[in-house]
Design a protein around this motif. Structure first.
Motif, PDB file in Angstrom:
ATOM      1  N   GLN A 196     -42.702  -2.041 -13.345  1.00  0.00           N
ATOM      2  CA  GLN A 196     -42.236  -0.658 -13.484  1.00  0.00           C
ATOM      3  C   GLN A 196     -43.407   0.320 -13.479  1.00  0.00           C
ATOM      4  OE1 GLN A 196     -39.769  -0.720 -17.049  1.00  0.00           O
ATOM      5  NE2 GLN A 196     -38.840  -2.611 -16.300  1.00  0.00           N
ATOM      6  N   LYS A 197     -44.479  -0.042 -14.153  1.00  0.00           N
ATOM      7  CA  LYS A 197     -45.654   0.829 -14.190  1.00  0.00           C
ATOM      8  C   LYS A 197     -46.253   0.985 -12.797  1.00  0.00           C
ATOM      9  CE  LYS A 197     -50.096   1.422 -16.559  1.00  0.00           C
ATOM     10  NZ  LYS A 197     -51.036   0.850 -17.577  1.00  0.00           N
ATOM     11  N   SER A 198     -46.312  -0.106 -12.045  1.00  0.00           N
ATOM     12  CA  SER A 198     -46.853  -0.044 -10.687  1.00  0.00           C
ATOM     13  C   SER A 198     -45.961   0.805  -9.791  1.00  0.00           C
ATOM     14  CB  SER A 198     -46.980  -1.458 -10.106  1.00  0.00           C
ATOM     15  OG  SER A 198     -47.465  -1.423  -8.779  1.00  0.00           O
ATOM     16  N   PHE A 199     -44.644   0.648  -9.911  1.00  0.00           N
ATOM     17  CA  PHE A 199     -43.726   1.443  -9.099  1.00  0.00           C
ATOM     18  C   PHE A 199     -43.813   2.930  -9.448  1.00  0.00           C
ATOM     19  CE2 PHE A 199     -41.104  -2.629  -8.748  1.00  0.00           C
ATOM     20  CZ  PHE A 199     -41.600  -2.915  -7.484  1.00  0.00           C
ATOM     21  N   GLU A 200     -43.959   3.235 -10.727  1.00  0.00           N
ATOM     22  CA  GLU A 200     -44.108   4.637 -11.118  1.00  0.00           C
ATOM     23  C   GLU A 200     -45.386   5.230 -10.529  1.00  0.00           C
ATOM     24  OE1 GLU A 200     -43.872   4.754 -15.364  1.00  0.00           O
ATOM     25  OE2 GLU A 200     -41.679   4.585 -15.402  1.00  0.00           O
ATOM     26  N   HIS A 203     -42.178  -4.762 -17.339  1.00  0.00           N
ATOM     27  CA  HIS A 203     -42.825  -3.459 -17.521  1.00  0.00           C
ATOM     28  C   HIS A 203     -44.034  -3.282 -16.609  1.00  0.00           C
ATOM     29  CE1 HIS A 203     -40.190  -2.811 -20.912  1.00  0.00           C
ATOM     30  NE2 HIS A 203     -40.588  -3.938 -21.464  1.00  0.00           N
ATOM     31  N   ARG A 204     -44.707  -4.365 -16.274  1.00  0.00           N
ATOM     32  CA  ARG A 204     -45.861  -4.263 -15.385  1.00  0.00           C
ATOM     33  C   ARG A 204     -45.429  -3.773 -14.005  1.00  0.00           C
ATOM     34  NH1 ARG A 204     -49.488  -9.475 -13.952  1.00  0.00           N
ATOM     35  NH2 ARG A 204     -47.580 -10.018 -12.836  1.00  0.00           N
ATOM     36  N   PHE A 243     -31.301  -4.551 -14.902  1.00  0.00           N
ATOM     37  CA  PHE A 243     -32.292  -3.922 -14.035  1.00  0.00           C
ATOM     38  C   PHE A 243     -32.441  -2.449 -14.394  1.00  0.00           C
ATOM     39  CE2 PHE A 243     -30.554  -7.420 -11.585  1.00  0.00           C
ATOM     40  CZ  PHE A 243     -31.647  -7.962 -10.929  1.00  0.00           C
ATOM     41  N   ILE A 244     -33.537  -1.875 -13.931  1.00  0.00           N
ATOM     42  CA  ILE A 244     -33.704  -0.437 -13.931  1.00  0.00           C
ATOM     43  C   ILE A 244     -33.722   0.028 -12.479  1.00  0.00           C
ATOM     44  CG2 ILE A 244     -35.217   1.505 -14.480  1.00  0.00           C
ATOM     45  CD1 ILE A 244     -36.108   0.018 -16.937  1.00  0.00           C
ATOM     46  N   LEU A 245     -32.789   0.920 -12.141  1.00  0.00           N
ATOM     47  CA  LEU A 245     -32.779   1.534 -10.825  1.00  0.00           C
ATOM     48  C   LEU A 245     -33.848   2.618 -10.792  1.00  0.00           C
ATOM     49  CD1 LEU A 245     -31.508   2.204  -8.028  1.00  0.00           C
ATOM     50  CD2 LEU A 245     -29.929   3.713  -9.255  1.00  0.00           C
ATOM     51  N   MET A 246     -34.734   2.548  -9.791  1.00  0.00           N
ATOM     52  CA  MET A 246     -35.789   3.534  -9.633  1.00  0.00           C
ATOM     53  C   MET A 246     -35.693   4.106  -8.226  1.00  0.00           C
ATOM     54  SD  MET A 246     -38.971   1.491 -11.492  1.00  0.00           S
ATOM     55  CE  MET A 246     -39.921   2.984 -11.836  1.00  0.00           C
ATOM     56  N   GLU A 247     -36.122   5.361  -8.050  1.00  0.00           N
ATOM     57  CA  GLU A 247     -36.023   5.989  -6.741  1.00  0.00           C
ATOM     58  C   GLU A 247     -37.155   6.974  -6.505  1.00  0.00           C
ATOM     59  OE1 GLU A 247     -32.314   8.142  -6.673  1.00  0.00           O
ATOM     60  OE2 GLU A 247     -33.143   9.830  -7.818  1.00  0.00           O
ATOM     61  N   VAL A 248     -37.398   7.244  -5.223  1.00  0.00           N
ATOM     62  CA  VAL A 248     -38.285   8.322  -4.785  1.00  0.00           C
ATOM     63  C   VAL A 248     -37.469   9.190  -3.832  1.00  0.00           C
ATOM     64  CG1 VAL A 248     -40.521   8.960  -3.824  1.00  0.00           C
ATOM     65  CG2 VAL A 248     -40.183   6.658  -4.730  1.00  0.00           C
ATOM     66  N   ALA A 302     -39.721 -16.935  -8.670  1.00  0.00           N
ATOM     67  CA  ALA A 302     -38.275 -16.733  -8.565  1.00  0.00           C
ATOM     68  C   ALA A 302     -37.751 -15.916  -9.739  1.00  0.00           C
ATOM     69  CB  ALA A 302     -37.566 -18.087  -8.499  1.00  0.00           C
ATOM     70  N   ARG A 303     -38.275 -16.165 -10.924  1.00  0.00           N
ATOM     71  CA  ARG A 303     -37.835 -15.421 -12.113  1.00  0.00           C
ATOM     72  C   ARG A 303     -38.147 -13.933 -11.967  1.00  0.00           C
ATOM     73  NH1 ARG A 303     -40.437 -14.209 -17.165  1.00  0.00           N
ATOM     74  NH2 ARG A 303     -38.888 -13.870 -18.832  1.00  0.00           N
ATOM     75  N   LEU A 304     -39.291 -13.603 -11.394  1.00  0.00           N
ATOM     76  CA  LEU A 304     -39.657 -12.202 -11.194  1.00  0.00           C
ATOM     77  C   LEU A 304     -38.729 -11.518 -10.199  1.00  0.00           C
ATOM     78  CD1 LEU A 304     -43.545 -12.551 -11.038  1.00  0.00           C
ATOM     79  CD2 LEU A 304     -42.211 -11.519 -12.888  1.00  0.00           C
ATOM     80  N   ASP A 305     -38.061 -12.310  -9.354  1.00  0.00           N
ATOM     81  CA  ASP A 305     -37.144 -11.774  -8.351  1.00  0.00           C
ATOM     82  C   ASP A 305     -35.689 -11.955  -8.773  1.00  0.00           C
ATOM     83  OD1 ASP A 305     -36.843 -10.428  -5.922  1.00  0.00           O
ATOM     84  OD2 ASP A 305     -36.464 -12.282  -4.825  1.00  0.00           O
ATOM     85  N   ALA A 306     -35.482 -12.318 -10.042  1.00  0.00           N
ATOM     86  CA  ALA A 306     -34.130 -12.550 -10.572  1.00  0.00           C
ATOM     87  C   ALA A 306     -33.367 -13.551  -9.702  1.00  0.00           C
ATOM     88  CB  ALA A 306     -33.362 -11.242 -10.687  1.00  0.00           C
ATOM     89  N   ALA A 307     -34.073 -14.591  -9.258  1.00  0.00           N
ATOM     90  CA  ALA A 307     -33.474 -15.587  -8.370  1.00  0.00           C
ATOM     91  C   ALA A 307     -33.704 -16.988  -8.935  1.00  0.00           C
ATOM     92  CB  ALA A 307     -34.089 -15.485  -6.973  1.00  0.00           C
ATOM     93  N   TYR A 308     -33.035 -17.951  -8.334  1.00  0.00           N
ATOM     94  CA  TYR A 308     -33.263 -19.347  -8.673  1.00  0.00           C
ATOM     95  C   TYR A 308     -34.259 -19.937  -7.679  1.00  0.00           C
ATOM     96  CZ  TYR A 308     -29.142 -19.057 -11.663  1.00  0.00           C
ATOM     97  OH  TYR A 308     -28.253 -18.702 -12.637  1.00  0.00           O
ATOM     98  N   PRO A 309     -35.125 -20.841  -8.122  1.00  0.00           N
ATOM     99  CA  PRO A 309     -36.052 -21.483  -7.171  1.00  0.00           C
ATOM    100  C   PRO A 309     -35.283 -22.243  -6.093  1.00  0.00           C
ATOM    101  CG  PRO A 309     -36.660 -21.968  -9.457  1.00  0.00           C
ATOM    102  CD  PRO A 309     -35.305 -21.335  -9.496  1.00  0.00           C
ATOM    103  N   LEU A 310     -35.821 -22.254  -4.890  1.00  0.00           N
ATOM    104  CA  LEU A 310     -35.198 -22.995  -3.797  1.00  0.00           C
ATOM    105  C   LEU A 310     -35.140 -24.486  -4.121  1.00  0.00           C
ATOM    106  CD1 LEU A 310     -36.657 -21.577  -0.455  1.00  0.00           C
ATOM    107  CD2 LEU A 310     -34.362 -21.247  -1.387  1.00  0.00           C
ATOM    108  N   THR A 311     -34.045 -25.092  -3.714  1.00  0.00           N
ATOM    109  CA  THR A 311     -33.923 -26.548  -3.875  1.00  0.00           C
ATOM    110  C   THR A 311     -33.667 -27.242  -2.544  1.00  0.00           C
ATOM    111  OG1 THR A 311     -31.554 -26.300  -4.368  1.00  0.00           O
ATOM    112  CG2 THR A 311     -33.077 -26.342  -6.251  1.00  0.00           C
ATOM    113  N   MET A 312     -33.407 -26.473  -1.478  1.00  0.00           N
ATOM    114  CA  MET A 312     -33.136 -27.084  -0.177  1.00  0.00           C
ATOM    115  C   MET A 312     -34.401 -27.708   0.405  1.00  0.00           C
ATOM    116  SD  MET A 312     -32.900 -23.863   2.517  1.00  0.00           S
ATOM    117  CE  MET A 312     -31.672 -22.976   1.579  1.00  0.00           C
TER     118      MET A 312
END
Length: 207
Positions: free
Chosen positions: A143-147, A140-141, A164-169, A36-46
């Motif tokens: 970001q490196k994969s996305f690059e 950073h890991r 966040f960092i906005l990235m695009e193709v 959840a932390r990697l997704d900038a979210a809170y863990p589900l509690t439902m």
């Protein structure tokens, strides 16, 4: 063919429509504080029963302008999800998201393969002009994969108390490098071992 029947084949992963049998693992992954932390979210509690109903509704009535894929590795092993969403048909742009929920498959190139496979479909079959994503500034890991997949950093973005960092193709950049990029993906994954998704080399395609 409906979007739910769409299958995209990469080198080490297969992307296919979401299924009800994915719900249990999805619930476990979304309840995991580290994921959840990697997704900038809170863990589900439902409770799971409540989540299962919401999951079923999402499959039956998907959000317009989006499509969710389950990610499978060799042997049909379900390891994560990727998706596009917020599709803008006029601007021909959409946001991409991915999570590898099975930690045994972290750092093995599976996310990278899934992203390249989905990008090939979005720029090829969907004819988009721009694909973008938001990744946490400290990750950073990722970001490196996305690059490596083709994304370029654009700017810093503050959303929901996170940086966040906005990235695009862009389509022109993708078209100019796609053959080289697919060959590089093949070499990169071969260097890291692991089984191809179908027992042999494959390229990303919609079937």
């Amino acid at each position: 063919m409906s979007k739910q029947d769409l299958v995209l084949r990469g080198v080490r992963v297969l992307l296919r429509g979401k299924r009800m049998e994915d719900a249990e693992k999805d619930y476990i992954w979304r309840s995991d504080p580290e994921i959840a932390r990697l997704d900038a979210a809170y863990p589900l509690t439902m409770k799971y029963d409540r989540y299962l109903k919401l999951f079923e509704d999402q499959i039956r009535w998907p959000t317009p302008g989006s499509h969710h894929f389950g990610i499978e590795a060799a042997g049909g092993k379900y390891i994560g999800n990727c998706m596009y969403y917020d599709l803008d048909s006029l601007a021909k742009a959409a946001e991409l998201g991915i999570v590898i929920g099975d930690k045994d498959y972290w750092s093995g190139g599976y996310g990278y393969d899934a992203v390249v496979t989905l990008l090939q479909y979005m720029f090829g079959d969907m004819r988009l002009k721009r694909v973008y994503l938001h990744t946490l500034e400290w990750n950073h890991r990722a970001q490196k994969s996305f690059e490596r997949s083709g994304f370029n950093p654009v700017r810093h973005v503050r959303r929901m108390s996170h940086d966040f960092i906005l990235m695009e193709v862009l389509r022109e950049d993708w078209d100019a490098t796609v053959e080289e990029r697919l060959a590089r993906r093949q070499r990169y994954l071969e260097e890291r071992g692991g089984m191809p998704v179908d027992g042999g080399d494959a390229v990303a395609e919609a079937v």
